[in-house]
Scaffold this motif. Structure first.
Motif, PDB file in Angstrom:
ATOM      1  N   UNK A 125       0.796  -1.233   0.000  1.00 32.37           N
ATOM      2  CA  UNK A 125       0.000   0.000   0.000  1.00 32.37           C
ATOM      3  C   UNK A 125       0.824   1.277   0.000  1.00 32.37           C
ATOM      4  N   UNK A 126       2.157   1.171   0.064  1.00 33.71           N
ATOM      5  CA  UNK A 126       2.970   2.384   0.188  1.00 33.71           C
ATOM      6  C   UNK A 126       3.243   3.011  -1.176  1.00 33.71           C
ATOM      7  N   UNK A 127       2.599   4.132  -1.430  1.00 36.87           N
ATOM      8  CA  UNK A 127       2.862   4.846  -2.679  1.00 36.87           C
ATOM      9  C   UNK A 127       3.873   5.964  -2.491  1.00 36.87           C
ATOM     10  N   UNK A 128       4.332   6.149  -1.281  1.00 37.34           N
ATOM     11  CA  UNK A 128       5.157   7.319  -0.963  1.00 37.34           C
ATOM     12  C   UNK A 128       6.336   7.503  -1.915  1.00 37.34           C
ATOM     13  N   UNK A 129       6.578   8.773  -2.239  1.00 36.73           N
ATOM     14  CA  UNK A 129       7.695   9.078  -3.137  1.00 36.73           C
ATOM     15  C   UNK A 129       9.034   8.865  -2.434  1.00 36.73           C
ATOM     16  N   UNK A 130       9.019   8.680  -1.128  1.00 35.26           N
ATOM     17  CA  UNK A 130      10.263   8.390  -0.409  1.00 35.26           C
ATOM     18  C   UNK A 130      10.831   7.027  -0.807  1.00 35.26           C
ATOM     19  N   UNK A 131       9.990   6.197  -1.425  1.00 38.69           N
ATOM     20  CA  UNK A 131      10.477   4.885  -1.879  1.00 38.69           C
ATOM     21  C   UNK A 131      10.921   4.907  -3.338  1.00 38.69           C
ATOM     22  N   UNK A 132      10.823   6.080  -3.974  1.00 39.61           N
ATOM     23  CA  UNK A 132      11.155   6.121  -5.414  1.00 39.61           C
ATOM     24  C   UNK A 132      12.577   5.675  -5.713  1.00 39.61           C
ATOM     25  N   UNK A 133      13.494   6.024  -4.826  1.00 39.72           N
ATOM     26  CA  UNK A 133      14.883   5.633  -5.068  1.00 39.72           C
ATOM     27  C   UNK A 133      15.410   4.727  -3.952  1.00 39.72           C
ATOM     28  N   UNK A 134      14.497   4.032  -3.307  1.00 40.94           N
ATOM     29  CA  UNK A 134      14.881   3.045  -2.290  1.00 40.94           C
ATOM     30  C   UNK A 134      14.142   1.753  -2.615  1.00 40.94           C
ATOM     31  N   UNK A 135      14.868   0.677  -2.741  1.00 34.96           N
ATOM     32  CA  UNK A 135      14.193  -0.588  -2.990  1.00 34.96           C
ATOM     33  C   UNK A 135      14.976  -1.482  -3.942  1.00 34.96           C
ATOM     34  N   UNK A 136      14.399  -2.612  -4.234  1.00 31.54           N
ATOM     35  CA  UNK A 136      15.090  -3.605  -5.048  1.00 31.54           C
ATOM     36  C   UNK A 136      15.805  -4.610  -4.154  1.00 31.54           C
ATOM     37  N   UNK A 137      16.457  -5.587  -4.788  1.00 29.97           N
ATOM     38  CA  UNK A 137      17.073  -6.684  -4.014  1.00 29.97           C
ATOM     39  C   UNK A 137      18.099  -6.200  -2.999  1.00 29.97           C
ATOM     40  N   UNK A 138      18.854  -5.160  -3.347  1.00 27.84           N
ATOM     41  CA  UNK A 138      19.898  -4.708  -2.418  1.00 27.84           C
ATOM     42  C   UNK A 138      19.302  -4.128  -1.129  1.00 27.84           C
ATOM     43  N   UNK A 140      16.229  -5.123  -0.085  1.00 30.39           N
ATOM     44  CA  UNK A 140      15.241  -6.123   0.362  1.00 30.39           C
ATOM     45  C   UNK A 140      13.815  -5.563   0.334  1.00 30.39           C
ATOM     46  N   UNK A 141      13.564  -4.631  -0.560  1.00 30.60           N
ATOM     47  CA  UNK A 141      12.285  -3.905  -0.498  1.00 30.60           C
ATOM     48  C   UNK A 141      11.667  -3.741  -1.890  1.00 30.60           C
ATOM     49  N   UNK A 142      10.363  -4.043  -1.978  1.00 27.63           N
ATOM     50  CA  UNK A 142       9.574  -3.824  -3.183  1.00 27.63           C
ATOM     51  C   UNK A 142       8.216  -3.271  -2.758  1.00 27.63           C
ATOM     52  N   UNK A 143       7.474  -2.873  -3.732  1.00 25.95           N
ATOM     53  CA  UNK A 143       6.068  -2.574  -3.476  1.00 25.95           C
ATOM     54  C   UNK A 143       5.256  -3.052  -4.661  1.00 25.95           C
ATOM     55  N   UNK A 144       4.038  -3.470  -4.379  1.00 27.11           N
ATOM     56  CA  UNK A 144       3.193  -3.978  -5.460  1.00 27.11           C
ATOM     57  C   UNK A 144       2.176  -2.937  -5.902  1.00 27.11           C
ATOM     58  N   UNK A 145       2.285  -1.723  -5.347  1.00 21.34           N
ATOM     59  CA  UNK A 145       1.469  -0.593  -5.834  1.00 21.34           C
ATOM     60  C   UNK A 145       2.419   0.433  -6.442  1.00 21.34           C
ATOM     61  N   UNK A 146       1.988   1.143  -7.475  1.00 19.15           N
ATOM     62  CA  UNK A 146       2.883   2.116  -8.107  1.00 19.15           C
ATOM     63  C   UNK A 146       3.181   3.296  -7.186  1.00 19.15           C
ATOM     64  N   UNK A 147       4.244   3.976  -7.496  1.00 19.17           N
ATOM     65  CA  UNK A 147       4.607   5.171  -6.743  1.00 19.17           C
ATOM     66  C   UNK A 147       3.558   6.271  -6.917  1.00 19.17           C
ATOM     67  N   UNK A 148       3.432   7.092  -5.885  1.00 17.07           N
ATOM     68  CA  UNK A 148       2.540   8.248  -5.980  1.00 17.07           C
ATOM     69  C   UNK A 148       2.951   9.177  -7.117  1.00 17.07           C
ATOM     70  N   UNK A 149       4.234   9.206  -7.425  1.00 17.32           N
ATOM     71  CA  UNK A 149       4.658  10.126  -8.481  1.00 17.32           C
ATOM     72  C   UNK A 149       4.090   9.698  -9.826  1.00 17.32           C
ATOM     73  N   UNK A 150       3.899   8.387 -10.023  1.00 18.63           N
ATOM     74  CA  UNK A 150       3.270   7.905 -11.262  1.00 18.63           C
ATOM     75  C   UNK A 150       1.782   8.243 -11.241  1.00 18.63           C
ATOM     76  N   UNK A 151       1.149   7.977 -10.095  1.00 22.64           N
ATOM     77  CA  UNK A 151      -0.282   8.299  -9.975  1.00 22.64           C
ATOM     78  C   UNK A 151      -0.502   9.799 -10.101  1.00 22.64           C
ATOM     79  N   UNK A 152       0.414  10.561  -9.488  1.00 24.61           N
ATOM     80  CA  UNK A 152       0.299  12.021  -9.570  1.00 24.61           C
ATOM     81  C   UNK A 152       0.413  12.511 -10.998  1.00 24.61           C
ATOM     82  N   UNK A 153       1.261  11.871 -11.748  1.00 25.95           N
ATOM     83  CA  UNK A 153       1.397  12.250 -13.161  1.00 25.95           C
ATOM     84  C   UNK A 153       0.089  11.992 -13.909  1.00 25.95           C
ATOM     85  N   UNK A 154      -0.517  10.851 -13.613  1.00 25.56           N
ATOM     86  CA  UNK A 154      -1.779  10.534 -14.295  1.00 25.56           C
ATOM     87  C   UNK A 154      -2.827  11.602 -14.001  1.00 25.56           C
ATOM     88  N   UNK A 155      -2.911  11.961 -12.726  1.00 25.01           N
ATOM     89  CA  UNK A 155      -3.911  12.974 -12.358  1.00 25.01           C
ATOM     90  C   UNK A 155      -3.572  14.335 -12.969  1.00 25.01           C
TER      91      UNK A 155
END
Lengths: 403, 287
Positions: A125-138, A140-155
């Motif tokens: 459920x975390x869409x926060x833009x604070x995760x935009x450049x944090x995550x991946x195997x190194x 140990x973090x992923x999210x299954x919902x898109x970033x807010x920045x992508x949703x914000x762009x759509x809006x």
């Protein structure tokens, strides 16, 4: 390929079936954690995601992962960082091999603990833009919902496409809503629009009448309002009472049939209200039907994301041939790799993996194609209310939203 | 900068609700000499009783309001008999702590019965009529009229009736009033009836103007306490004046202060008021 990923050739028959796992003996259930808000402000998120997860779990425990069932250990973040850290520690000490992770309001507090524990975490459920450049195997973090920045762009893009030049931004005064609103405003102003009001909405209040008036007085072409169900319902009431005939964008947390019913289908249909949400993933229809079969109701917001996270964890364990943290970490990306055989259920994915094929998991919430930071990139739909449900107006492709 | 009159109107509506609620709180304090933290939850209970009758059972709103007010009056008496009566001779601090326990119990009982999410009365959500640039709703007009009628009725009760005069006497000195032959326990009963009814009405007004949720009364306590203390705790007319002052200040403040600091504005007004008028707006603090 990241270190530790296993290729088809590396997967032995034994690894593809049973054994080679940690987290208990070969017959013990595989412990998987769920750390989500089940109470307080975002207390509706956890139950929705858990119901979606359980749809996946039903199939997983019929098919088994490396001959073992999956057992869920559920902890409540209470929507607070303190309880989230406490819950995380409990799950870590309990030896869970992976975790469905929490929401934007608390997950930044867990970046370091997750990394230190090496516990693969998929936020649902975390869409926060604070995760935009944090995550991946190194990380140990992923999210299954898109970033807010992508949703914000759509809006923001839809608003610009409609010829709106000025926007008032209003948001529930918490990290998650602030993050989403900031994304919308940044994109809108970055593309030439102007922001004429910035109105936070106090979480504990009895009326937003004056806040709505402040927005109306700023004479925007369009309003972007982001909040959960409680705040949004009260805001909607005050917005309608004010007779504000200004197009209103709602955050994706309230794009549910429940919210329409709560405010009133007629009122919602008559008002110029829009929303945007990830376009349903390829597996959404079958997920929705199975959710109805299991729970007797349609999935709520983040239900599909919970379903996808659970399937990805289980498939990663199957591909890696072991149910331990490191193996799952190194196999999340490979089971969603675009060049694999497309699968949308655990059973199909397991079958393909056992046949020695690579897979590309196609999720219910979105296609689950991860970027380097563990963020899924997919299409977004703009919605309006029609016949007491959210109906698609238009869809932006992933390319449109990321270029 | 020209102030939009809509903010003033909104402030009057909120001020009406705060005034009515502060009046009930200050009446209880005047006679029983303790700050009842559970008062906000009395408000929520009244609102939920009316909600159950109106939106869940389908009774007309007017009937539900009357029943909600009466139900909360009876409920306040019942809580007194079950809890507060056993602490009648205890210190105000003890009673305050007991009231915190009562507050938690009531709030969680509401959550258990009606759930944690917000609800609305069965009234249509529609655009309000516009008069000279001010949008008003029938519910808002009703809130203002009802609050004015109630405030007048309480004023007449306290000034023109034997019970009211006895209440004022007991508020000044309960022991002396008892020595003079007044049945102060009966007065306590009347105060709980009046205070409970007013709390119920305040909660229903709040629910009509906003939404009904389990902690609605608790969060409303900040401006209500601010109004009560600003007006001079124990002074009914001060509570009313304080209520309108806080309500209007809160709503107008959003023009210059981010709205999440509305409650801070109420507290700032309280501090300034106490510095300038330490005995309350009418100089009759803690009567």
């Amino acid at each position: 390929m990241t270190e530790g990923e296993m290729t088809e050739g590396e997967m032995t028959e034994g690894e593809m079936t049973e054994g080679g796992s940690s987290g208990g003996s070969s017959s013990d259930p595989i412990p998987v954690g769920t750390l989500a808000p089940f109470s307080q402000g975002l207390g509706w998120v956890g139950p929705n995601a858990a119901r979606g997860r359980d749809v996946a779990l039903q199939s997983i425990n019929e098919e088994l992962v490396l001959g073992r069932e999956v057992e869920i250990n559920e902890q409540d973040t209470e929507t607070t960082p303190q309880a989230a850290v406490s819950g995380f520690t409990t799950l870590d000490q309990a030896g869970v091999v992976a975790m469905l992770g929490p929401s934007s309001s608390v997950i930044p507090n867990l970046f370091q603990p997750i990394s230190d524990a090496g516990l693969p975490t998929l936020s649902v459920s975390a869409g926060t833009i604070q995760m935009n450049d944090v995550g991946g195997p190194d990380a140990y973090l992923w999210r299954t919902v898109p970033s807010d920045s992508i949703a914000g762009r759509a809006q923001g893009q839809y608003a610009l496409d409609q010829g709106f030049e000025s926007m008032a931004v209003s948001y529930k005064d918490d990290k998650g809503s602030q993050s989403f609103s900031a994304s919308v405003a940044d994109y809108f102003t970055g593309q030439g629009g102007s922001q004429v009001a910035d109105v936070p909405l106090a979480i504990e209040t009895d009326s937003y009448r004056s806040e709505v008036q402040e927005i109306v007085d700023s004479e925007p072409d369009v309003i972007s309002m982001t909040a959960g169900t409680e705040v949004s319902a009260l805001f909607m009431q005050n917005y309608i009472e004010a007779g504000a005939d200004i197009p209103l964008f709602l955050g994706n947390d309230v794009l549910t049939p429940d919210f329409i019913e709560r405010v009133g289908a007629d009122v919602m249909a008559e008002s110029p209200v829009f929303g945007q949400a990830p376009a349903p993933g390829p597996a959404f229809d079958q997920f929705e039907q199975r959710h109805r079969d299991l729970h007797g109701e349609a999935p709520g917001t983040f239900g599909a994301a919970g379903y996808d996270a659970m399937n990805l964890i289980a498939l990663a364990a199957v591909r890696g041939g072991a149910a331990d943290r490191e193996t799952i970490t190194q196999n999340i990306n490979p089971v969603a790799r675009p060049d694999g055989t497309e699968v949308s259920t655990f059973a199909d994915g397991k079958s393909e993996l056992e046949a020695g094929n690579e897979i590309n998991y196609q999720g219910a919430s979105n296609p689950q194609d991860f970027n380097e930071f563990g963020d899924p990139v997919g299409p977004f739909a703009v919605l309006e209310v029609s016949d007491a449900s959210w109906a698609e107006l238009t869809t932006f492709s992933a390319d449109e939203l990321t270029t | 900068m020209v102030l939009d009159p809509q903010f003033i109107w909104n402030g009057i509506v909120v001020g009406s609700i705060i005034s009515v609620s502060a009046l009930g709180l200050t009446l209880i304090f005047g006679i029983l000499n303790f700050i009842n933290i559970a008062y906000g939850d009395y408000m929520a209970t009244g609102a939920y009783l009316a909600f159950a009758l109106n939106a869940q059972i389908g009774l007309p709103l007017g009937v539900a309001i009357v029943a909600g007010v009466a139900g909360m009056a009876a409920g306040a008496v019942l809580i007194d008999k079950l809890v507060f009566e056993h602490f009648r001779t205890s210190s105000p601090v003890t009673l305050l702590i007991v009231s915190i326990g009562v507050a938690f119990f009531i709030r969680n009982l509401i959550r258990a019965i009606w759930g944690p999410t917000g609800n609305f009365y069965d009234v249509p959500i529609e655009a309000n009529p516009n008069l000279f640039g001010v949008r008003y709703s029938v519910e808002q007009l009703s809130i203002i009229v009802a609050s004015l009628l109630l405030l007048t009725a309480v004023y007449v009760l306290l000034r023109r009736t034997r019970i009211g005069i006895a209440m004022r006497a007991a508020s000044d000195d309960r022991t002396l009033t008892r020595i003079r032959g007044v049945d102060t326990e009966r007065l306590v009963l009347y105060v709980w009836i009046a205070g409970g009814a007013i709390a119920g009405l305040g909660g229903i007004m709040l629910g009509l103007d906003a939404q009904i949720r389990p902690n609605m009364g608790f969060t409303a306590l900040i401006p209500i306490f601010a109004a009560t203390i600003l007006g001079g705790i124990g002074d009914p007319k001060g509570a009313v004046a304080g209520g309108f002052a806080i309500g209007i200040l809160q709503e107008v403040s959003v023009v210059v202060v981010p709205s999440e600091y509305k409650f801070a504005v109420a507290l700032a007004a309280l501090i300034v008021g106490l510095l300038l008028r330490p005995d309350g707006l009418f100089g009759e603090a803690t009567r």
